[in-house]
Structure formats: structure tokens, C-alpha cells
Design a protein around this motif. Structure first.
Motif, short mmCIF file in Angstrom:
data_model
loop_
_atom_site.label_atom_id
_atom_site.label_comp_id
_atom_site.label_asym_id
_atom_site.label_seq_id
_atom_site.Cartn_x
_atom_site.Cartn_y
_atom_site.Cartn_z
N ARG A 653 0.82 -1.22 0.00
CA ARG A 653 0.00 0.00 0.00
C ARG A 653 0.86 1.27 0.00
NH1 ARG A 653 -4.83 -1.45 4.37
NH2 ARG A 653 -5.89 -3.02 3.09
N VAL A 654 1.96 1.24 0.76
CA VAL A 654 2.84 2.41 0.77
C VAL A 654 3.44 2.62 -0.61
CG1 VAL A 654 5.06 3.28 1.64
CG2 VAL A 654 3.36 2.36 3.23
N LYS A 655 3.85 1.55 -1.25
CA LYS A 655 4.41 1.67 -2.61
C LYS A 655 3.40 2.26 -3.56
CE LYS A 655 6.39 -1.02 -6.41
NZ LYS A 655 5.47 -0.43 -7.42
N ASP A 656 2.17 1.78 -3.51
CA ASP A 656 1.13 2.30 -4.40
C ASP A 656 0.86 3.78 -4.13
OD1 ASP A 656 0.88 -0.15 -5.55
OD2 ASP A 656 -0.91 -0.75 -4.42
N ASP A 657 0.87 4.16 -2.84
CA ASP A 657 0.61 5.56 -2.50
C ASP A 657 1.76 6.46 -2.96
OD1 ASP A 657 -0.99 7.57 -1.54
OD2 ASP A 657 -0.40 7.34 0.55
N ILE A 658 3.00 5.98 -2.78
CA ILE A 658 4.16 6.76 -3.24
C ILE A 658 4.11 6.93 -4.75
CG2 ILE A 658 6.67 6.73 -3.51
CD1 ILE A 658 6.84 5.37 -0.79
N ASP A 659 3.83 5.83 -5.47
CA ASP A 659 3.75 5.92 -6.92
C ASP A 659 2.68 6.90 -7.36
OD1 ASP A 659 5.80 4.14 -7.31
OD2 ASP A 659 4.53 2.42 -7.75
N GLY A 660 1.53 6.83 -6.70
CA GLY A 660 0.45 7.74 -7.06
C GLY A 660 0.79 9.20 -6.80
N LYS A 661 1.41 9.47 -5.66
CA LYS A 661 1.77 10.85 -5.33
C LYS A 661 2.93 11.34 -6.19
CE LYS A 661 -0.13 11.33 -0.70
NZ LYS A 661 -1.17 10.29 -0.89
N ALA A 662 3.86 10.45 -6.52
CA ALA A 662 4.96 10.83 -7.42
C ALA A 662 4.41 11.20 -8.79
CB ALA A 662 5.97 9.69 -7.53
N GLU A 663 3.43 10.44 -9.26
CA GLU A 663 2.82 10.76 -10.54
C GLU A 663 2.11 12.11 -10.48
OE1 GLU A 663 -0.42 8.97 -13.76
OE2 GLU A 663 0.15 7.77 -12.00
N SER A 664 1.43 12.37 -9.35
CA SER A 664 0.75 13.67 -9.19
C SER A 664 1.75 14.82 -9.19
CB SER A 664 -0.06 13.67 -7.88
OG SER A 664 -1.10 12.72 -7.94
N VAL A 665 2.89 14.63 -8.49
CA VAL A 665 3.93 15.66 -8.48
C VAL A 665 4.41 15.93 -9.90
CG1 VAL A 665 6.34 16.11 -7.83
CG2 VAL A 665 4.73 15.25 -6.11
N PHE A 666 4.68 14.87 -10.64
CA PHE A 666 5.17 15.01 -12.02
C PHE A 666 4.16 15.76 -12.87
CE2 PHE A 666 6.03 13.66 -16.34
CZ PHE A 666 7.42 13.61 -16.40
N ARG A 667 2.90 15.35 -12.81
CA ARG A 667 1.88 15.97 -13.66
C ARG A 667 1.61 17.42 -13.24
NH1 ARG A 667 -0.40 12.40 -17.04
NH2 ARG A 667 -0.22 10.15 -16.57
N ASP A 668 1.63 17.67 -11.92
CA ASP A 668 1.42 19.05 -11.43
C ASP A 668 2.53 19.97 -11.92
OD1 ASP A 668 -0.88 18.29 -10.17
OD2 ASP A 668 0.01 18.18 -8.16
N LYS A 669 3.76 19.48 -11.88
CA LYS A 669 4.88 20.30 -12.33
C LYS A 669 4.85 20.52 -13.83
CE LYS A 669 8.23 19.66 -8.61
NZ LYS A 669 9.65 19.49 -8.30
N VAL A 670 4.36 19.52 -14.56
CA VAL A 670 4.17 19.72 -16.01
C VAL A 670 3.15 20.81 -16.24
CG1 VAL A 670 3.25 18.67 -18.11
CG2 VAL A 670 4.86 17.39 -16.70
N GLY A 671 2.04 20.78 -15.48
CA GLY A 671 1.00 21.79 -15.62
C GLY A 671 1.47 23.18 -15.26
N ARG A 672 2.38 23.30 -14.29
CA ARG A 672 2.90 24.61 -13.87
C ARG A 672 4.14 25.01 -14.65
NH1 ARG A 672 2.34 22.25 -8.67
NH2 ARG A 672 4.61 22.30 -8.41
N ASN A 673 4.48 24.24 -15.67
CA ASN A 673 5.65 24.48 -16.51
C ASN A 673 6.95 24.47 -15.70
OD1 ASN A 673 6.82 24.87 -19.05
ND2 ASN A 673 7.03 27.08 -18.70
N GLU A 674 6.99 23.61 -14.68
CA GLU A 674 8.23 23.39 -13.95
C GLU A 674 8.97 22.16 -14.50
OE1 GLU A 674 7.59 23.24 -9.76
OE2 GLU A 674 6.37 25.06 -9.75
N ILE A 675 8.22 21.30 -15.18
CA ILE A 675 8.81 20.19 -15.93
C ILE A 675 8.35 20.34 -17.37
CG2 ILE A 675 8.76 17.69 -16.34
CD1 ILE A 675 8.52 17.23 -13.37
#
Length: 846
Positions: A653-675
């Protein structure tokens, strides 16, 4: 420890086997229950779930073939049955020497969820025994750290004479190291005697004078050995192992089955079966056909591609000279390599100290006699005639173990010469060993077979740029024909499992041997400068390549990571599902029903299961404590008996939650033009496809050709060699070659290393890049076999490629790129659908 691609693929194949095993076992149990209700006897094939699992993988075409009658065949499963009547799942990982067999053995324990219980780790020689047990004892060593993580910090390392209790097996991961001398491999009774001539395992058995309890135990386990009068069950190690059903790991398994008489090999198999193992994992460079079920087959070329080994092998043979001349020539080569190593240190600050291994005929104190080359003869000649400082020489033999305690990779070590006979032929590895001198006037084929692998490991598993001399290894042979020397080295490679490398043997002065050639842009494309986009991260007003730890992991709000709601430990279906996932043999009630009254539930057991995922141990402790608090309605005894299952759910469960939050970080930064996934005016931020790269090829190397021998014309680089493609990649390349819609195509070479970083640590390495004629659109493509379709890793890569393609397209539409570039498509192509998708892709003008 970062796994190599072939190691990761080997473990993924093991996962497929374990999934198939679990599914087959559960299906078999349901079928047996239905038959029993109908009072129908259960057929044997329903009981043999390992056979059903193997058959499933065979039907999926994901098993490696073996040579048979000039063809490649996938053999049927070779079944084994324990004395208890239970089927034994047993498979073999075929890994070449130097490929990390021990690492994969430890990693396999994690995959089969062997976090408690008993592992019997059997090795064939003292050298391998000492090397392995030293690694397991050293808490800083990656192997030991993996064991600590698997067990939650409860590792109990044992040797044969060490005693252990039932409580140890129930609450710890017990690993017993056993060295198997050749006499015992070939004599079945001698092997079993290892386990019979000991006692003191009283915690596993009833009192000897308790006749009722002994009768009940005998009825439950009729295969247990009894005393001579038959009154009570022997409290021996072999009976203990029969009860606890160990996982057996056979390191260098081909040596365990290496008796000349095939009957002896079969008897050894029976001996292992009599231990009632729950799982047998063989690690071998050259498995025994007819005994081993080969699940994974790693070739020598896989190690070459991962830069694990030095190639080519340069052979110098002196047929009519004395051994002193051979030794002097060896020193010349070593001096040249030392000069190159000094330049490397100055240029790259990378330390390498080339070492020569010298194999002699005699090493014993009383064996120095005329007609034989003795270790002391060589040592004296090196010092007195070749002016080698004495502190640079070591003798390693059964009598003189001068390498003991020496860290050969340290800059403080002075060792450049090691003299030996057989002491280093197995279980010794030093990547600084470059030159092998075989001072054996009895035609040293056997010596080469045993020692060729000792000089092949690449320092730091990374080829050295602009210095091919330090990427090769060298063999100097005394009194031997060069042709025989080549055949001896080739046999040595095969015996080390290093298949596919025969063309990388280079006899000195002989033409038509493997040579390094430069692959260049084809004449029609020489003026092209091809830049590929990279994933970038913003820093102030500038951009830099993204860093997973710095830009993704550090941006996760670790306080929000949660393992979810409590498990219902009273729900039998839930427990059954978790049990099936955790244990290939089904219920582990024999290991978890009881525990010592003094045993307590420790938080650090759960914390250690998270250390490879959660960088901060305090956060790992918080997650584990929060998860356990949700189960406070259960007493400690209940939690303790279910700690294996609880820790597995926590980890998942921790792995799944980390993966999910890491994906959210990546997508959020793409949306804010940080990635961004862009091409930039700053060439340092773009990946430029190199205009040339080097490969080693032999005169027998075949060029890739189309139908009817049609020459390749549209590849971006030339020449293109067939050996660089598997079957799927070859078909895909020929499709691109014959497509009227494609301007050029290229299979990205391993040395070019174009990769894409996403929200998981492991990078994605596309296989092909192609350019369309009509609009110049780039197609960046990765091919996948059917057996990888739908697995977690493939699904992630698909999502990442889709995300990056959308990001790239959006930047083009908005005009935010600082350079004008064509559109690009990033896709994954599967074996069963790639033609249909490519037809649509090349005809699509959008």
C-alpha cells in the motif's frame, strides 16, 4: 544496489512463474475440494500445480528454449516430489559467471516473500562458501542489507554445526550456509549423513517418552526417521528440515549435478527431495539438461551489453619458448596497462590498478622439483630478473593465503601480481585482474576453462571511454599452439555460461578476428543533426535535466503517505488471498500458530520492510505505527502471528501511494511548466544523437538484410548488423526499411543511451527512432514482446510515453519551444499489434 537490465528481466520472469504457480495452486485446490465433495479421487495432474504453472508459461511462449537436435525446443516441466508427497516447485536461473547469481538468489527470496522460515543455501566449494558467508555477515554489504529488509531486521545466519529453535524459524529468516564437497555430491548416502549425524533440535519434537505425541507426529509425517527400535522420532537435523520445509538455493547447481555417472546425479536430486523443500532455486551458468527447469537464460552478450565484462579477449601463445619468456611478455603488457591506468587517473580521476594472474603447476612447500613450474620459481624470477617489487606479489594457495584481508580494489593496495594454481579458479572475483598467464606446458585447456572468467570482469561495470586497452583482457599461454589456445578459451567461455562471445576471441596477429569498427551516419544523412527532446526541470530562470530524487521524491508530502484502512484479520477470504500472494506453498500455519511467550511485536520489523522505498526512516516509522494503530482492536498475539501478512500489505500500500503521489507531483509540475519535455536552444539540454559509435564485430558477422538478400538503404547509420536485433526488433526494423512513408530509421544503440525519466526511478529506454518523409515527424518507439503486455512496468511506460507525447505536442501548438522542430510521437509497440498500429501511424498526416 541498482539492478542491471538483464537482472531485472530475470526477476520479472520469476514473478511470472510465481504468479502462474499461485494461480495453478488455487485452481487445483478448488478442483480438489469439488471432487472430494463428490467423493471422487483427485487425479495426480491436479496435485502437480508446478507442472500446470510451467505449462501455462509454455503456452504463453515466454520460456527460453534449449538446443535440441539442431533446433531450439522448450522442454516440458521436470517434476519433483518430496518424501511427504508434495510437489516441489523448482526452477533454474541460468546466469553466466560474473552475472550476479548470488545477488539474484537473495533478490529471489524477496520475490517469493521469504521473510521468515528457513533457507538452506548450498555452495559447491570452500572459496564460494567463504565469499558468500562473508558477504552475508557484513551488515554494510548489499546482500546482507537486502536480507535485513526482507526479514524486517531478523536475520539469523547459520552454519551446519549451529543450533536453532522452532522460535527462530517462526520469527526470523534463518539462512544456513552449507558447503557440499564433491564426495558428498556423488554419494547420496554421504550427503544425507550431513544432516543425520546431529541432534539437539528438541524444540521441534515431542518428548521422547511421550509415546502418544510421537505416534501422532509419525502419523502426520510418515517420512520422518525413527530410532532403531521405532519408538520415537529422531531429533536430527534432517527430520527438523523435513518438518520446516526449507527453501533450498543451489548455487553453481551444475556442480551439484556434475557426477560422471548420471545415476549419481539422479540420486542427489532424490536426496534434496527428501528434505521436503517448499521451493528449490538453482543458480547456474551451465544447467544440467534433463534435471533443471530453465526459467531464465541470460547469455554472455547480455553482460557485454551491460558493460559487465572486458572484451575482446586477446590471446598470445608461445609454442617454442620457455615459461620465462611468457612471463616477460606478460610483464610488458602489464606495464602498458599500468601506463594507460595512470593516464585514466589523470584524465578522469578513475582508479584502476591492472593485475596479472599467473597460473603455475606447483605451489606446495615440498613440491618444488625439476620439470615443474613452482610458485616460488615465478616469484623469484619476477623479483630478481624482472625487477618487480616484492610487495606487489602475492601467492594464493591452500598453504599460503597471502590475499587474506587484502582489499585489492583499494588505492592503498600495491598488489599487481597474483601467483596461484587452483585456489582462484572459483569464487574469486577482482575486476582489476586484466592479464592471465598460463605457465602450463601440459596444454592448458583445463586451466583456461577454469580461469578465463577471472580476468573478464569490467571495473565498476562501466567501459572506459577513449581507452580500449583497459576494456580488454589478455591471456598469455606457454608452450601451446595458438589454435588450441583459442579453442581452450572458447570452451572456457561456454563453461562459464558466457555464450555468444566466441567471436570476441582475438588471437594475436591473426586476421579475421573481432575488430572495433566505427558505425557512421549513412552518406545521404551526413549533414543531419538530430536532436531528441529530454525531460527538463526548471531551476530559477534556467533548465536542467530532471533528477528523480531531487525533483520528484523530495516534492512528495511524506506526511500524507498512508497505508489505508485496517485489514480484517478475521476475514478468511482476505487472509487466503494474502497467503496465496505471500507463500507459494499455501498456508503457513505451521510457522505462525505459536510463538514464544517472550516474543513481542517490534515496530522496526515493519520499518525495515519500507527502507528501500521511503528515504527517511522516521517517516517509515510513522507510516508503520499509524498502520498498526488501526489494528488496535487485536491483541499483540494476533498481530504477531499475522505480522508477515501485515507487513506485506503495508509495503504494497505504501508503494502504491508513493507511486500515485509521485505521478501527481510530475503531472502538477508539467501543468505549472516546472517540468517540460522540450527541445532547447541550449544544446547542453538536448540529446544529440551521436554521429558515430563503436562496435566489435568479427569477419563472420552478418549484415541485416531484407527479403531475398535486399540490402538495407534507409537506416540512419551504416553498417547495420543482424546480431543487434532480436526477432521482434528485426521484423520491426525491416518494416521501417520497406515503408514508403519512412525517410530514415535507427535502432538506438546501447552506447548512445537515450532515455526518458518519469515519475518512477527507472528510466525508459526507447528502441527505435524514425523520421517520416512527408512531414518530418519523429517516431520514438519501444517494442515489447507479448509476455510483457499488461504487466505493471509496461503499463507505467505506456502512461509515461502518452504523457510526454501530449506535453511535447502542447508545447508545439503553443509555440513555447525555443527552436522550431517537427512533431513527435512516442509509442509502445506490442508483438501482436504493432503492424496494425504502425500502418495507421505512418499514414496519419496529423
Amino acid at each position: 544496489m541498482q539492478l542491471k537490465n538483464y537482472q531485472q528481466q530475470a526477476l520479472e520472469q520469476l514473478d511470472r512463474w510465481l504468479d502462474a504457480l499461485k494461480e495453478a495452486r488455487l485452481k487445483g485446490e478448488k478442483a480438489r475440494e469439488a471432487l472430494e465433495k463428490s467423493e471422487i479421487d483427485t487425479p495426480e495432474e491436479l496435485k502437480n500445480y508446478p507442472h500446470a504453472a510451467w505449462k501455462s508459461l509454455k503456452e504463453q511462449r515466454v520460456l527460453p528454449g534449449i538446443p535440441k537436435d539442431g533446433n531450439i525446443a522448450i522442454p516440458d516441466y521436470i517434476a519433483r516430489t518430496a518424501d511427504s508427497g508434495e510437489p516441489i516447485p523448482h526452477i533454474c536461473l541460468k546466469i553466466p559467471t560474473g552475472g550476479g547469481k548470488t545477488l539474484l538468489g537473495v533478490a529471489a527470496l524477496e520475490r517469493i516473500k521469504q521473510d521468515t522460515g528457513f533457507v538452506l543455501w548450498i555452495v559447491p566449494t570452500r572459496a564460494i562458501y567463504e565469499q558468500t558467508i562473508a558477504a552475508f555477515r557484513t551488515r554494510e554489504h548489499p546482500y546482507r542489507q537486502m536480507l535485513e529488509r526482507i526479514s524486517g531486521g531478523k536475520v539469523k545466519l547459520l552454519q551446519k554445526a549451529d543450533r536453532f529453535t522452532k522460535q527462530d524459524v517462526e520469527s526470523r529468516l534463518c539462512v544456513m550456509m552449507l558447503m557440499l564437497p564433491s564426495v558428498n555430491r556423488q554419494k547420496n548416502k554421504e550427503f544425507l549423513k550431513i544432516f543425520r549425524d546431529s541432534g539437539g533440535y528438541t524444540s521441534f519434537f515431542p518428548e521422547q517418552d511421550d509415546a502418544t505425541a510421537n505416534e501422532e507426529l509419525s502419523a502426520q509425517h510418515p517420512d520422518l526417521e525413527k530410532n532403531t527400535s521405532g519408538d520415537w522420532v529422531k531429533q536430527s537435523l534432517i527430520n527438523t528440515l523435513k518438518l520446516i520445509r526449507p527453501t533450498v538455493i543451489l548455487d553453481e547447481a551444475h556442480k551439484a549435478y556434475g557426477a560422471k555417472d548420471e545415476k549419481d546425479n539422479r540420486e542427489f536430486v532424490k536426496s534434496v527431495n527428501r528434505l521436503n523443500p517448499r521451493f528449490v532455486l538453482e543458480l547456474s551458468a551451465t544447467p544440467k539438461i534433463g534435471i533443471s527447469n530453465i526459467l531464465v537464460n541470460i547469455s554472455g552478450t547480455a553482460l557485454k551489453d551491460e558493460e559487465m565484462i572486458k572484451l575482446p579477449i586477446e590471446i598470445h601463445s608461445f609454442g617454442n619458448s620457455d615459461w620465462k619468456h611468457t612471463l616477460a611478455e606478460t610483464q610488458k603488457k602489464l606495464n602498458q596497462l599500468e601506463s594507460e591506468a595512470r593516464k585514466l587517473k589523470e584524465r578522469k580521476n578513475r582508479y584502476v590498478r591492472p593485475i596479472a594472474l599467473v597460473r603455475v603447476q606447483r605451489t606446495g612447500k615440498d613440491q618444488r622439483q625439476q620439470g615443474y613450474i613452482h610458485a616460488e620459481d615465478v616469484r623469484e624470477y619476477l623479483i630478481q630478473n624482472l625487477s618487480v617489487p616484492q610487495n606487489q606479489i602475492r601467492i594464493q594457495s591452500s598453504e599460503q593465503k597471502q590475499l587474506a584481508g587484502e582489499d585489492l580494489l583499494s588505492e592503498m593496495s600495491a598488489v599487481c601480481w597474483i601467483i596461484t594454481k587452483d585456489a582462484l579458479k572459483e569464487g574469486w572475483d577482482c575486476s582489476f585482474a586484466y592479464v592471465l598467464a598460463l605457465l602450463d606446458n601440459t596444454r592448458a585447456t583445463t586451466a583456461m576453462t577454469q580461469m578465463v572468467g577471472r580476468v573478464m570482469r569490467q571495473p565498476h561495470a562501466q567501459r572506459i571511454e577513449q581507452n580500449e586497452a583497459l576494456n580488454q583482457c589478455y591471456i598469455y599461454c606457454y608452450n601451446q599452439d595458438v589454435g588450441e589456445a583459442v579453442q581452450g578459451v572458447r570452451a572456457g567461455l561456454e563453461n562459464e555460461g558466457l555464450t555468444g562471445l566466441g567471436n570476441f576471441i582475438r588471437p594475436d596477429g591473426e586476421e579475421n578476428t573481432p575488430q572495433q569498427i566505427t558505425v557512421k551516419l549513412r552518406s545521404g544523412y551526413k549533414k543531419l543533426n538530430i536532436f531528441l527532446p529530454q525531460v527538463l526541470h526548471k531551476e530559477g530562470r534556467k533548465w536542467r535535466p530532471i533528477d528523480y530524487d531531487r525533483d520528484i521524491l523530495s516534492a512528495i508530502n511524506w506526511d500524507e503517505i498512508d497505508a489505508g484502512e485496517a485489514m480484517n484479520l478475521g476475514d478468511e477470504n482476505t487472509i487466503l488471498e494474502i497467503t496465496a500472494t505471500v507463500d507459494i506453498q499455501g498456508s503457513r500455519e505451521t510457522l505462525t500458530d505459536t510463538f514464544d511467550a517472550g516474543e513481542q511485536l517490534h515496530l522496526d520489523y515493519f520499518v525495515r520492510r519500507l527502507t528501500d522505498m521511503v528515504p527517511n526512516p522516521w517517516q517509515a516509522a510513522r507510516m508503520a505505527e499509524r498502520f498498526l494503530r488501526k489494528h488496535k482492536k487485536h491483541d499483540d498475539a494476533k498481530l504477531l502471528n499475522n505480522r508477515i501478512y501485515l507487513s506485506e500489505v503495508l509495503r504494497r500500500r505504501v508503494k502504491d501511494d508513493i507511486d500515485g503521489k509521485a505521478e501527481s507531483v510530475f503531472r502538477d509540475k508539467v501543468g505549472r511548466n516546472e517540468i517540460r519535455f522540450h527541445l532547447e536552444t541550449d544544446e547542453r539540454l538536448d540529446y544529440e544523437l551521436s554521429k558515430s559509435f563503436e562496435v566489435f564485430v568479427s569477419s563472420q558477422e552478418r549484415s541485416l538484410q531484407g527479403e531475398h538478400g535486399r540490402q538495407i538503404q534507409q537506416s540512419l547509420f551504416e553498417p547495420v548488423y543482424e546480431s543487434g536485433f532480436n526477432n521482434l526488433e528485426r521484423d520491426f526494423a525491416l518494416y521501417l526499411e520497406t515503408s514508403d512513408a519512412i525517410y530514415w530509421w535507427h535502432k538506438i544503440a546501447a552506447r548512445q543511451a537515450y532515455s526518458l525519466q518519469g515519475w518512477r526511478r527507472h528510466r525508459v529506454y526507447p528502441d527505435f527512432v524514425a523520421c517520416k518523409k512527408d512531414d518530418g515527424k519523429l517516431l520514438i518507439l519501444e517494442t515489447k514482446g507479448m509476455h510483457l503486455k499488461g504487466n505493471e512496468d509496461t503499463t507505467y511506460k505506456q502512461k509515461l510515453l502518452e504523457t510526454l507525447e501530449k506535453t511535447y505536442s502542447t508545447a508545439l501548438e503553443r509555440g513555447t519551444m525555443e527552436v522550431k522542430e517537427p512533431a513527435a510521437t512516442f509509442r509502445m509497440m506490442f508483438e501482436d499489434t504493432w503492424k496494425e498500429k504502425m500502418n495507421k501511424l505512418v499514414s496519419d498526416n496529423r
